[in-house]
Structure formats: structure tokens, C-alpha cells
Design a protein around this motif. Structure first.
Motif, PDB file in Angstrom:
ATOM      1  N   LYS A 253       1.124  -1.086  -0.041  1.00 61.41           N
ATOM      2  CA  LYS A 253      -0.334  -0.022  -0.053  1.00 61.41           C
ATOM      3  C   LYS A 253       0.878   1.369  -0.387  1.00 61.41           C
ATOM      4  O   LYS A 253       0.378   2.561  -0.694  1.00 61.41           O
TER       5      LYS A 253
ATOM      6  N   HIS B  61     -10.054   9.015   1.012  1.00 64.27           N
ATOM      7  CA  HIS B  61     -10.471   7.757  -0.089  1.00 64.27           C
ATOM      8  C   HIS B  61      -8.773   7.385   0.120  1.00 64.27           C
ATOM      9  O   HIS B  61      -8.697   5.864   1.027  1.00 64.27           O
TER      10      HIS B  61
ATOM     11  N   THR C 271      -7.754   4.222   3.346  1.00 62.43           N
ATOM     12  CA  THR C 271      -7.648   2.661   3.392  1.00 62.43           C
ATOM     13  C   THR C 271      -7.067   2.163   4.164  1.00 62.43           C
ATOM     14  O   THR C 271      -7.646   1.031   4.633  1.00 62.43           O
ATOM     15  N   ASP C 272      -6.187   2.106   4.385  1.00 60.13           N
ATOM     16  CA  ASP C 272      -5.018   1.418   5.872  1.00 60.13           C
ATOM     17  C   ASP C 272      -6.018   2.029   6.617  1.00 60.13           C
ATOM     18  O   ASP C 272      -4.736   1.402   8.039  1.00 60.13           O
ATOM     19  N   LYS C 273      -6.408   2.458   7.478  1.00 58.86           N
ATOM     20  CA  LYS C 273      -7.038   3.108   9.110  1.00 58.86           C
ATOM     21  C   LYS C 273      -8.206   2.283   8.864  1.00 58.86           C
ATOM     22  O   LYS C 273      -8.782   1.241   8.367  1.00 58.86           O
TER      23      LYS C 273
ATOM     24  N   LYS D 192     -11.316   3.184   7.106  1.00 53.47           N
ATOM     25  CA  LYS D 192     -11.694   2.545   5.179  1.00 53.47           C
ATOM     26  C   LYS D 192     -11.797   3.704   4.753  1.00 53.47           C
ATOM     27  O   LYS D 192     -11.132   3.301   3.282  1.00 53.47           O
ATOM     28  N   SER D 193     -12.797   4.572   4.736  1.00 59.47           N
ATOM     29  CA  SER D 193     -13.330   5.134   4.194  1.00 59.47           C
ATOM     30  C   SER D 193     -14.159   5.997   4.536  1.00 59.47           C
ATOM     31  O   SER D 193     -14.491   6.599   5.988  1.00 59.47           O
TER      32      SER D 193
ATOM     33  N   ASP E 143      -5.475  -6.795  13.039  1.00 61.07           N
ATOM     34  CA  ASP E 143      -6.313  -5.484  12.408  1.00 61.07           C
ATOM     35  C   ASP E 143      -7.081  -5.251  13.928  1.00 61.07           C
ATOM     36  O   ASP E 143      -7.180  -5.413  14.818  1.00 61.07           O
TER      37      ASP E 143
ATOM     38  N   TRP F 297      -9.663  -3.853  14.477  1.00 59.72           N
ATOM     39  CA  TRP F 297     -10.717  -4.438  15.169  1.00 59.72           C
ATOM     40  C   TRP F 297     -11.299  -5.605  15.712  1.00 59.72           C
ATOM     41  O   TRP F 297     -11.860  -5.672  16.960  1.00 59.72           O
TER      42      TRP F 297
ATOM     43  N   GLY G  22     -15.435  -5.125  11.141  1.00 59.59           N
ATOM     44  CA  GLY G  22     -15.503  -3.121  11.058  1.00 59.59           C
ATOM     45  C   GLY G  22     -16.482  -2.684  10.519  1.00 59.59           C
ATOM     46  O   GLY G  22     -17.329  -2.886  10.258  1.00 59.59           O
ATOM     47  N   GLU G  23     -15.906  -1.748   9.165  1.00 59.40           N
ATOM     48  CA  GLU G  23     -16.944  -1.506   8.193  1.00 59.40           C
ATOM     49  C   GLU G  23     -17.453   0.101   8.865  1.00 59.40           C
ATOM     50  O   GLU G  23     -17.319   0.099   9.765  1.00 59.40           O
ATOM     51  N   LYS G  24     -18.502   0.677   7.910  1.00 58.84           N
ATOM     52  CA  LYS G  24     -19.454   1.872   7.936  1.00 58.84           C
ATOM     53  C   LYS G  24     -20.350   0.916   9.476  1.00 58.84           C
ATOM     54  O   LYS G  24     -20.435   1.659  10.453  1.00 58.84           O
TER      55      LYS G  24
END
Length: 806
Positions: A217, A344, A348-350, A353-354, A772, A774, A791-793
Motif C-alpha cells: 500500500k 479515500h 484505506t489502511d485505517k 477504511k472510508s 487488525d 477491530w 469493521g466497516e461502516k
């Protein structure tokens, strides 16, 4: 990139507002019966979690004494000064750094090692050779960091200008080589080739896979996959961003620097303070800095406050132009790299993510915080209604009213809480350090042991060295504590990792033996040469392999004891105690994150995960069971009544809703600025575009509207260093609060419960950045739903719903 950038010390809102307390006291040994009884109680109260080391009690007493008594420290630190027969042991015991010219030797030897690794990696052909790529590139990164991180630190703290210049030269030479490596396509190609072969990838450990993903990355973010012409454009834009960003931070100023008033308009301020700014019958009030802050809190006339507020929140047009240039170039950089926006690209590597996930978190947090913020605003309106000077609109809170009525309300609360400066008498620096060691021993089985510094090992006589000793693993880290103020030293508290944890291979030891034979008697053993003379030890968690130990510098700016009374120690305000606990939280992450690869060691983790251990540590500073470990009066040794701290904490948190609202606004603004929108801004703008965005965010989310005409964004310096990640501090505060409540407050006395400490160490601290974030959070909280681990939103929104309650 091969050299992962060091975490920039976070300056939180509390630190920005922090003013060091004055009038501190020092330690004298009490000779009365009450003092003796209290001292006996201290000894009896301290029951180590483990008695594996018979010298624990001695180390515990010595730890307090070397920080509380300059005389004891001088005597203690001189014990080994006769070693080396007058020769320097080298800074941090780095055998190259015994003299300024040694920095160039250090860089040259390191450069030779780096070039060997690069040549080897580029020559790999077989699968067995390619299996070594991730570990080889990690070692290459470690070699770069050894010189760059240490030299960068030394050039900023060392008092000798020759040493500063030598360190700067070593830093520059290695940084230049690093930039060459980051554009060496063959390294990127070999790494991707290895990761794409199942046999190779499956042979890697979890850490190796994580490091490989990180490096891929980072190479991508440095535009290595672009065509030559685009890569050149990327470099040019990156250089412009760095230059403009630094200029933006260094030139933050108001459009109008001075306001002129008749002294009668500043009624409410301290007359003596006003007189200092008065000349020829007129008061010259700087619009930025402490005078303006005091005026907004104290001036009775609302129209005067409004004039000061408007000037204080209106940035210079020139700096707004710099900001818009910075944001536009960042958006172009992201577009060139194939990302929708700079946010964006950055995220990406946090953990987030977005940017959509960040917004989801901030929206949820704003909703959770709204009732508290509205209640606080109602309290301020009640104070305003009782003010005869409030004018014709007492039911409305203007932006220039908020600080004034907050100051009135807090003054009343502090008066009721009876909180004079007496608290500092219970927090000598030595007792606080002793308390931290006792806490760490109970929770994690590790303790802070004073160690004599050798000649030339530190950069100042006031620097204390502590070795971190684990009951089961032995020596696991080194901390250099530079905690006292001195002329020319930065006042900002910070934690620096000078050398990361990493496994040293047998191959490296053989290589070190070769170098050592060439360098004469510089090193006593090959193992010592493998780590340049810095501390190493065997890791029982990893087959007793040799590890380089984390080497940390802890920087604070505490007042020295008054020279007139050598028996009295440095006393800390409770805010300074909390600051020390915070920085020790970072150190704890570095200490316990003893990974085999340095790219994921300790605090080398996602930006939005790095503050979790340090923010969590702040809670321990005020926990009654932790206070009982160390908070004793400097004269009588009587324990502090923990209710007095709870009163203080409750007052400090009384307006927390407004502070969280402000941080949510800044997080939202940061995301808006790093979206695609700057691509539509014209070059050479006059600040109008960024001001529109600023006004829009404030008036959409703030309970108190921002008046038209202000442009505070020109003072938002974190936009450069924390572009698109400003939400991180709130995010980690929310997670830390949840872990504090669910892990360390699950049962009475939980803040010193070894089971809670073991859980947090095993699930969070020991992984550094190798797992990770999370999964770490889910493991610590025992979440079995799988939502957090994914993780995710949705996970970001859930964290926002937890709120910030600490």
C-alpha cells in the motif's frame, strides 16, 4: 514506503488549553509520628503482584527517590561513570555515537547493510528465496528507521550544535536514500510477485502478511505503479504539498492582528493585565493568543466581546490561500493515484477504511452527544438570563457569549468544589512514577527499574534511564525520561520510539560478526554489534530468539524543584499527572508490542488506533484504587482522599458536551476539505471557497451558529499533519471509554485487577500494529457478534453510539 513515518505527537484540545501550574512544592521527610505511621502504611500497602524479583521493594523506593531528589539521582547516576575510563559509551549506548563524526560512520555502515539487502532482494528467483522478501524489506525499513528516527530526535533535543549538525546530516543522507528506495520499482515488483504465489504467501506468519500488505500500500501511495511522467508529477505535487503545508502551519495569523480599545471597554479583565497592554491611554489587544482568550472569558460588554471574537476567528487571507492550495493539491494527488479523494486515499489502511464510515461515526456521536450539549447550553442560558448586562436577547446564546458565560459557570462550580492548589502536594513526580510502576506491575507484571546511565549515554544530566522488567520475560524495554523544563526545550509532551522491537536473525549475527571484526574493538560481541550497542534480550515468547528491545524517549516540561529548598521535589498539578499517564500509555504500547517485525511494533499501527492505549491510561490517573497506590502528601505521607480528585474530575467534565461538539465539527470539516470538492476550486483562490465550507459545516451542526464573516479554518493547523484523520482522537476516546467501563470497571477495584490487565495486554497491547485494530477491540470487549471484528461502516456507527464518557 520502506520508512513508515513516525507518529506525530498528538496535541489534543486539553493540551492546547493547558497552562502549567505554578507555585509548586518539594519533598521533605516528615519526622513526626504521623508521618512515620503513614510511611509504614505505604510499605505495607504495596504488595507486588509477583515476588519473582527479590529487589522489587528496593527498586520501588529508588524509583521515587531518583525523580524526587536531584542529589540522589546525581549519586545514583555516577555509580558507573568510572566505566570506560573516561570514554563515552555513546548516545543510548550506540557505540558509533561517541562523538559527532560518529553519526556519519553510523549512517555509512547502515547504508552498506541496506545496499546488501536491496541487491539480495532484487536477485531472488526461487520460491524459497521469495519467502524471505517480507522479512528482508522489514529489516531494510528497520535499518533506515535506526538512523532516521534517532537522528531526527537527537537534532531536536541535543544541546551541542556540532551534534545537532552531525545528526541532521545523517538524517538527510538516509532520508535521501529512502526516497530512492521508495521509487525502486524492482522492490515493489518482487514483493508483489512473492505475495501472489500461494506457496510463498501461505508460508508467511500473520505479521509477515501484514507487513507485506502495508508495504504494498505504501509503495502504491508513492505512485510507484504509475507511468514515469505521472510519477514525476506525483513527486512534484508531493513536494509542493509538504512545502505549502509547512508554510500554512508556520504562518497562522489573524487578518487583523491588533484591536484598539479604551480601557473602560475591557471592564471585567484584570486591571493590572490591561495596564500592561495600555499605551497613551489606549489598549492594544492582540487578537490571537492568551490576551484574546482571557478577554473573551472576562470582558463584560457584549459588543466588545463580539468585536474580539470576530477578529480572533478571521484568518489572514494569505494563509487561507495557502490552505486552499494545500487542499487542492492533495485532491490532485489522490486523483493522480486513482482515488476518488484524498480522504479515500488516506483512509484505506485505517480502521475507518472510508470517509463514508468516518461520517457515519461522527453523525452517530453527534446524536449521542446532543442531549448533553443541549443541557450545557441551557445552563449557560440560565446564567445569561441572570446577567443584567445580557441586553434584549437573554434567551439567545451568541458565539461571542459562550466562553464568557462558561467561565462564570465554571468559576461558581470550582468555588463550590473547594479546589485550591493543594492537590499538587500529593503528586510529587517521584511518587507518580512510582505509582505508574506499581500499576503496571499489578496489571501487566512489568515494572520500571532505575538504571545508571553511562558516560555519554544521555543528552542531558537530568535524563533518567529506566529499564522495563517483566516478571517472566526479564528485560523488555528501555525508557529515557527527559521530564524537566530547560531553556530551548520544546514544552510539548511527547513519546518517541528511537528503536523498535524486532527479532534479530542468526544471519544478522553472523553479518554483525563480520562488521565487528572490521571495526576493531567497537563491540564486545556479535550480538551487541547486531544492534549497534543498544539493548537486546532473548524473547521467551518466540523460542528464546534474540530481540532488539524497544528504546523510548519520554519528553515532558515539568518545573524543576526550587534551588532554595533542595529537599522539596517537583510537584505536579493533576492535569500534569494526567498528561504523564497519557504519554506513558504510548510508552506501554511500545513496551508490550514486542513484535518480530518492526513495521508493526508498538505504536506503528493505524493512526486511528494509535491513541487508544494513551487515552485509556488517562482514566487510571483518577481511579480511587490507583490513587491509593501512590498519591501521598509530600510532607506527611498521608494518603489523598480520592473524593477530592473525583470533585475535580466532575468539574472538568461538566462542559464536556460542548468540547465533544467542537471536535465533531472539526472532524466533519476535515472530511469535507479532503473530499473531491477542492478539485473544482480555482488556483490562487482568496479563501472564499474554504470559508463557504467552514460556515456551512458550523451552521449545519453547531448549536450556536457561527456569525458570517469569520474564517477560522486558517488556524486549523492539524489539517496538515492529520489530513482526513482528525476524527481519530474522538474515535479512540470512544473506544477507550467503552474498554474502561466494560473491562477495567466491570468489578470493584477493576483498575488494578491483573485479569483485566492480562486481557488488555494479550488482546491489544502485545500485537502493536500486527493485528487488525477491530479484532483487537472485539477481543478486549469479548464481542461475539462478529460485527466489531469485521469493521466497516456499521462498526464505526456503533462506536459513535457508545459516545465519549471519560
Amino acid at each position: 514506503m520502506l520508512k513508515r513515518l513516525q507518529r506525530q505527537p498528538w496535541t489534543c484540545p486539553q493540551c492546547i488549553r493547558h497552562q502549567r501550574d505554578v507555585g509548586k512544592r518539594r519533598l521533605v521527610i516528615s519526622s513526626n509520628a504521623k508521618g512515620a505511621a503513614a510511611a509504614a502504611a505505604v510499605a505495607d500497602d504495596y504488595r507486588p503482584a509477583s515476588r519473582a524479583a527479590p529487589s522489587i521493594a528496593h527498586d520501588d523506593r529508588t524509583l521515587r527517590q531518583i525523580f524526587d531528589s536531584p542529589h540522589v539521582w546525581k549519586e545514583f547516576s555516577s555509580k558507573k561513570k568510572h566505566h570506560y575510563r573516561g570514554k563515552s559509551a555513546g548516545l543510548f549506548q550506540n557505540r558509533y555515537l561517541t562523538h559527532p563524526e560518529g553519526f556519519q560512520d553510523f549512517a555509512a555502515v547502515t547504508l552498506t547493510k541496506c545496499k546488501r539487502i536491496v541487491a539480495a532482494v532484487l536477485s531472488y528467483q526461487t520460491n524459497d528465496e521469495l519467502k524471505r522478501v517480507a522479512r528482508a524489506l522489514d529489516r531494510l525499513s528497520d535499518l533506515l528507521c535506526r538512523v532516521i528516527d534517532l537522528s531526527d530526535f537527537v537534532r531536536s533535543v541535543h544541546p551541542d550544535r556540532k551534534v545537532q549538525a552531525a545528526a541532521s546530516q545523517a538524517y538527510a543522507s538516509m532520508f535521501e536514500y529512502m526516497n530512492v528506495l521508495n521509487t525502486t520499482t524492482g522492490l515493489n515488483d518482487q514483493l508483489k510477485r512473492a505475495a501472489a504465489i500461494p506457496e510463498v504467501y501461505n508460508s508467511w506468519s500473520e505479521e509477515e502478511r501484514t507487513v507485506a500488505a502495508i508495504l504494498i500500500k505504501d509503495f502504491s501511495k508513492s505512485a510507484i505503479d504509475l507511468a514515469e511522467i505521472d510519477r514525476q508529477a506525483f513527486v512534484e505535487i508531493s513536494n509542493e504539498v509538504a512545502q505549502v503545508g509547512n508554510d500554512f502551519v508556520e504562518n497562522m495569523a489573524a487578518e487583523k492582528s491588533i484591536l484598539y480599545f479604551e480601557s473602560s471597554r475591557l471592564k471585567g479583565m484584570d486591571p493590572l493585565f490591561v495596564r500592561q497592554m495600555t499605551k497613551w491611554g489606549s489598549v492594544s489587544l492582540p487578537t490571537v493568543g492568551m490576551p484574546a482568550t482571557i478577554a473573551l472569558r472576562a470582558v463584560e460588554d457584549a459588543n466588545t466581546r463580539r468585536e474580539i471574537y470576530m477578529a480572533n476567528r478571521t484568518s489572514s487571507r494569505t494563509n487561507l490561500q495557502r490552505l486552499e492550495q494545500l487542499l487542492k493539491r492533495r485532491a490532485e494527488l489522490a486523483s493522480l493515484s486513482g482515488y476518488e479523494s484524498f480522504a479515500h486515499m488516506t483512509l484505506t489502511d485505517k480502521m475507518a477504511k472510508s470517509p463514508e464510515a468516518v461520517t457515519s461515526f461522527l453523525d452517530a456521536l453527534a446524536v449521542e452527544n446532543a442531549p448533553r450539549a443541549k443541557d450545557e447550553l441551557r445552563q449557560l442560558l440560565e446564567v445569561k438570563k441572570s446577567d443584567a448586562r445580557a441586553g434584549t436577547l437573554p434567551a439567545e446564546m451568541n458565539a461571542w457569549d459562550r466562553d464568557y458565560y462558561t467561565a462564570q459557570l465554571m468559576s461558581t462550580l470550582r468555588s463550590k468544589a473547594r479546589m485550591p492548589d493543594f492537590l499538587a502536594a500529593y503528586f510529587s513526580l517521584g511518587t507518580v512514577m512510582q505509582g505508574l510502576s506499581r500499576l503496571f506491575h499489578r496489571l501487566y507484571g512489568i515494572r520500571l527499574v532505575p538504571r545508571e546511565t553511562l558516560r555519554g549515554e544521555s543528552w542531558n544530566p537530568d535524563v533518567r534511564r529506566l529499564d522495563v522488567i517483566d516478571d517472566h520475560e526479564g528485560h523488555i524495554a528501555v525508557i529515557y525520561c527527559d521530564l524537566f523544563e530547560r531553556q530551548g526545550k520544546s514544552p510539548n509532551p511527547a513519546h518517541f520510539t528511537l528503536r523498535c522491537s524486532r527479532r534479530i536473525s542468526e544471519e544478522e549475527i553472523h553479518e554483525a560478526a563480520e562488521f565487528s571484526s572490521q571495526s576493531g574493538s567497537l563491540f564486545a560481541t556479535a550480538s551487541e554489534a547486531a544492534n549497534d550497542g543498544l539493548a537486546t534480550n532473548f524473547n521467551s515468547r518466540d523460542g528464546n530468539a534474540l530481540y532488539q528491545l524497544p528504546t523510548i524517549a519520554l519528553i515532558c516540561d515539568f518545573s524543576l524543584p526550587p534551588a532554595s529548598n533542595s529537599n522539596r521535589p517537583t510537584l505536579l498539578s493533576f492535569r500534569e499527572v494526567t498528561t504523564l499517564f497519557h504519554e506513558m500509555g504510548h510508552a506501554l504500547h511500545s513496551i508490550c508490542g514486542r513484535t518480530a517485525l518492526q513495521n508493526v511494533s508498538g505504536t506503528r499501527c493505524a493512526t486511528d488506533f494509535a491513541e487508544l492505549p494513551s487515552v485509556l491510561m488517562e482514566n487510571f490517573a483518577s481511579a480511587p484504587e490507583v490513587l491509593a497506590l501512590y498519591a501521598r502528601h509530600w510532607e506527611t505521607d498521608a494518603p489523598l482522599d480520592p473524593s477530592r480528585i473525583q470533585e475535580r474530575v466532575e468539574v472538568d467534565r461538566r462542559m464536556q458536551g460542548a468540547e465533544i461538539e467542537s471536535q465533531v465539527l472539526l472532524g466533519m470539516l476535515d472530511q469535507e476539505y479532503h473530499s473531491r470538492s477542492p478539485l473544482t476550486w480555482a488556483d490562487g483562490g482568496d479563501g472564499r471557497e474554504s470559508t463557504k465550507v467552514y460556515q456551512s459545516v458550523w451552521n449545519k451542526y453547531s448549536l450556536v451558529p457561527e456569525p458570517a464573516g469569520t474564517s477560522w479554518q486558517g488556524f486549523f493547523g492539524h489539517l496538515f499533519g492529520y489530513g482526513a484523520t482528525y476524527y481519530s482522537y474522538l474515535f479512540d476516546r470512544a473506544i477507550a471509554g467503552k474498554i474502561w467501563r466494560d473491562v477495567f470497571q466491570r468489578a470493584p477495584g477493576g483498575a488494578t485487577d491483573p485479569a483485566a490487565g492480562q486481557l488488555f495486554r494479550e488482546e491489544v497491547l502485545r500485537h502493536g500494529g500486527g493485528r487488525d485494530g477491530w479484532r483487537c477491540v472485539a477481543g478486549a470487549l469479548g464481542d461475539r457478534s462478529g460485527r466489531l471484528a469485521e469493521g466497516e461502516k456499521g462498526a464505526m456507527e456503533e462506536v459513535g453510539k457508545w459516545g465519549v464518557h471519560s
